[in-house]
Design a protein around this motif. Structure first.
Motif, PDB file in Angstrom:
ATOM      1  N   LYS A   5       0.976 -25.824  -2.164  1.00  0.00           N
ATOM      2  CA  LYS A   5       0.019 -26.545  -1.709  1.00  0.00           C
ATOM      3  C   LYS A   5      -0.328 -26.939  -0.425  1.00  0.00           C
ATOM      4  CE  LYS A   5       0.872 -30.324  -5.008  1.00  0.00           C
ATOM      5  NZ  LYS A   5       1.134 -31.820  -5.155  1.00  0.00           N
ATOM      6  N   TYR A   6       0.635 -26.321   0.420  1.00  0.00           N
ATOM      7  CA  TYR A   6       0.554 -26.677   1.921  1.00  0.00           C
ATOM      8  C   TYR A   6       0.294 -25.617   2.775  1.00  0.00           C
ATOM      9  CZ  TYR A   6       4.901 -23.993   1.515  1.00  0.00           C
ATOM     10  OH  TYR A   6       5.718 -22.967   1.416  1.00  0.00           O
ATOM     11  N   ARG A   7       0.079 -24.320   1.977  1.00  0.00           N
ATOM     12  CA  ARG A   7       0.120 -23.216   2.757  1.00  0.00           C
ATOM     13  C   ARG A   7      -1.220 -23.140   3.706  1.00  0.00           C
ATOM     14  NH1 ARG A   7      -1.145 -18.426   0.079  1.00  0.00           N
ATOM     15  NH2 ARG A   7      -1.857 -19.597  -1.659  1.00  0.00           N
ATOM     16  N   ASN A   8      -2.251 -23.752   3.480  1.00  0.00           N
ATOM     17  CA  ASN A   8      -3.235 -23.708   4.638  1.00  0.00           C
ATOM     18  C   ASN A   8      -3.278 -24.736   5.600  1.00  0.00           C
ATOM     19  OD1 ASN A   8      -4.459 -21.321   3.202  1.00  0.00           O
ATOM     20  ND2 ASN A   8      -5.405 -22.607   1.831  1.00  0.00           N
ATOM     21  N   LEU A   9      -2.321 -25.603   5.294  1.00  0.00           N
ATOM     22  CA  LEU A   9      -2.372 -26.735   6.369  1.00  0.00           C
ATOM     23  C   LEU A   9      -1.455 -25.988   7.718  1.00  0.00           C
ATOM     24  CD1 LEU A   9      -0.980 -29.358   3.930  1.00  0.00           C
ATOM     25  CD2 LEU A   9      -3.217 -29.261   5.286  1.00  0.00           C
ATOM     26  N   HIS A  10      -1.974 -27.116   8.684  1.00  0.00           N
ATOM     27  CA  HIS A  10      -1.313 -26.612  10.187  1.00  0.00           C
ATOM     28  C   HIS A  10       0.247 -27.026  10.159  1.00  0.00           C
ATOM     29  CE1 HIS A  10      -0.356 -26.562  14.408  1.00  0.00           C
ATOM     30  NE2 HIS A  10      -1.235 -25.674  14.683  1.00  0.00           N
ATOM     31  N   GLU A  11       1.147 -26.373  10.749  1.00  0.00           N
ATOM     32  CA  GLU A  11       2.484 -26.609  10.615  1.00  0.00           C
ATOM     33  C   GLU A  11       2.833 -27.820  11.286  1.00  0.00           C
ATOM     34  OE1 GLU A  11       5.004 -23.445  11.844  1.00  0.00           O
ATOM     35  OE2 GLU A  11       4.036 -22.112  10.654  1.00  0.00           O
ATOM     36  N   ASP A  12       2.102 -28.281  12.143  1.00  0.00           N
ATOM     37  CA  ASP A  12       2.426 -29.322  12.907  1.00  0.00           C
ATOM     38  C   ASP A  12       1.941 -30.902  12.220  1.00  0.00           C
ATOM     39  OD1 ASP A  12       3.661 -28.159  14.861  1.00  0.00           O
ATOM     40  OD2 ASP A  12       1.812 -28.202  16.250  1.00  0.00           O
ATOM     41  N   SER A  13       1.188 -30.643  11.217  1.00  0.00           N
ATOM     42  CA  SER A  13       0.284 -31.867  10.426  1.00  0.00           C
ATOM     43  C   SER A  13       1.340 -32.546   9.639  1.00  0.00           C
ATOM     44  CB  SER A  13      -0.826 -31.438   9.799  1.00  0.00           C
ATOM     45  OG  SER A  13      -0.376 -30.701   8.662  1.00  0.00           O
ATOM     46  N   ALA A  14       0.994 -33.912   9.610  1.00  0.00           N
ATOM     47  CA  ALA A  14       1.902 -34.817   8.972  1.00  0.00           C
ATOM     48  C   ALA A  14       1.946 -34.227   7.371  1.00  0.00           C
ATOM     49  CB  ALA A  14       1.479 -36.255   8.831  1.00  0.00           C
ATOM     50  N   LYS A  15       0.816 -33.903   6.861  1.00  0.00           N
ATOM     51  CA  LYS A  15       0.631 -33.452   5.442  1.00  0.00           C
ATOM     52  C   LYS A  15       1.380 -32.152   5.109  1.00  0.00           C
ATOM     53  CE  LYS A  15      -3.357 -33.883   2.576  1.00  0.00           C
ATOM     54  NZ  LYS A  15      -4.826 -33.394   2.230  1.00  0.00           N
ATOM     55  N   TYR A  16       1.640 -31.212   6.003  1.00  0.00           N
ATOM     56  CA  TYR A  16       2.324 -29.945   6.005  1.00  0.00           C
ATOM     57  C   TYR A  16       3.785 -30.395   5.853  1.00  0.00           C
ATOM     58  CZ  TYR A  16       4.714 -25.655   7.148  1.00  0.00           C
ATOM     59  OH  TYR A  16       5.456 -24.849   7.271  1.00  0.00           O
ATOM     60  N   LYS A  17       4.237 -31.346   6.656  1.00  0.00           N
ATOM     61  CA  LYS A  17       5.509 -32.004   6.700  1.00  0.00           C
ATOM     62  C   LYS A  17       5.971 -32.425   5.437  1.00  0.00           C
ATOM     63  CE  LYS A  17       6.199 -31.686  11.695  1.00  0.00           C
ATOM     64  NZ  LYS A  17       5.934 -32.902  12.865  1.00  0.00           N
TER      65      LYS A  17
END
Ligand code: SME
Length: 176
Positions: A5-17
């Motif tokens: 699900k995380y593929r389009n999120l920015h690597e620094d974002s809390a959601k990505y982490k």
């Protein structure tokens, strides 16, 4: 079910982490299921390998085809021993040919973000966009590999790599 699900999120974002942590936790849970499957009594080696393929394909949404190839050293080719997903005509792959054949020679993990960009690639289905191949070592010797195809581009990352290295080590330790 492990999802990308995380593929389009920015690597620094809390959601990505958050998604990355969740994915690692889910892979850890899946490890327990792989171990109990390997430890089953009254199930032969081929059937265990097939059940591992079925389990991984069912539980990881970006794993669309999962197979184990093993080396026939005399003929310098790989033989498909167990798989889950669509049947493939590539049940025998010469060393050096395709992603699988290259791993038989290099002994290295091979992650392919975009199969179309590879000139030494064997297409099993037009739906496949990315692939990961991890060698299986027994007493330090490359005897085969796990091969996974995905219908999603760039489907595989370090978490998949670490998980699959673990799966092969577990298979090696407890089944050979
Ligand atoms: N794509 C692989 C061939 C095996 S199939 O993916 C099942 C390769 O290039 O070696």
């Amino acid at each position: 079910m492990i999802k990308q699900k995380y593929r389009n999120l920015h690597e620094d974002s809390a959601k990505y982490k958050y998604f990355c942590r969740k994915k690692v936790m889910e892979f850890n849970e899946l490890k327990h299921r792989v171990s109990s499957l390997i430890e089953k009594q009254d199930v032969n080696q081929d059937e265990k390998l097939r059940l591992i393929c079925e389990l991984l394909k069912a539980e990881v949404s970006h794993y669309d085809w999962v197979g184990f190839y093993f080396q026939n050293e005399d003929k310098e080719e790989l033989i498909l021993k167990a798989f889950a997903g669509e049947p493939t005509e590539h049940t025998i792959i010469p060393f050096g040919k395709g992603i699988c054949g290259q791993v038989a020679v290099s002994n290295d993990n091979f992650l392919v973000d975009d199969v179309k960009a590879q000139n030494n690639y064997i297409a099993c289905s037009i739906d496949v966009k990315s692939e990961i191949v991890i060698p299986l070592f027994v007493n330090g010797k490359n005897i085969g590999q796990i091969d996974i195809d995905s219908h999603t581009a760039k489907a595989f990352d370090k978490d998949d790599e670490d998980f699959l290295v673990w799966v092969n080590a577990e298979v090696s330790k407890k089944m050979f």
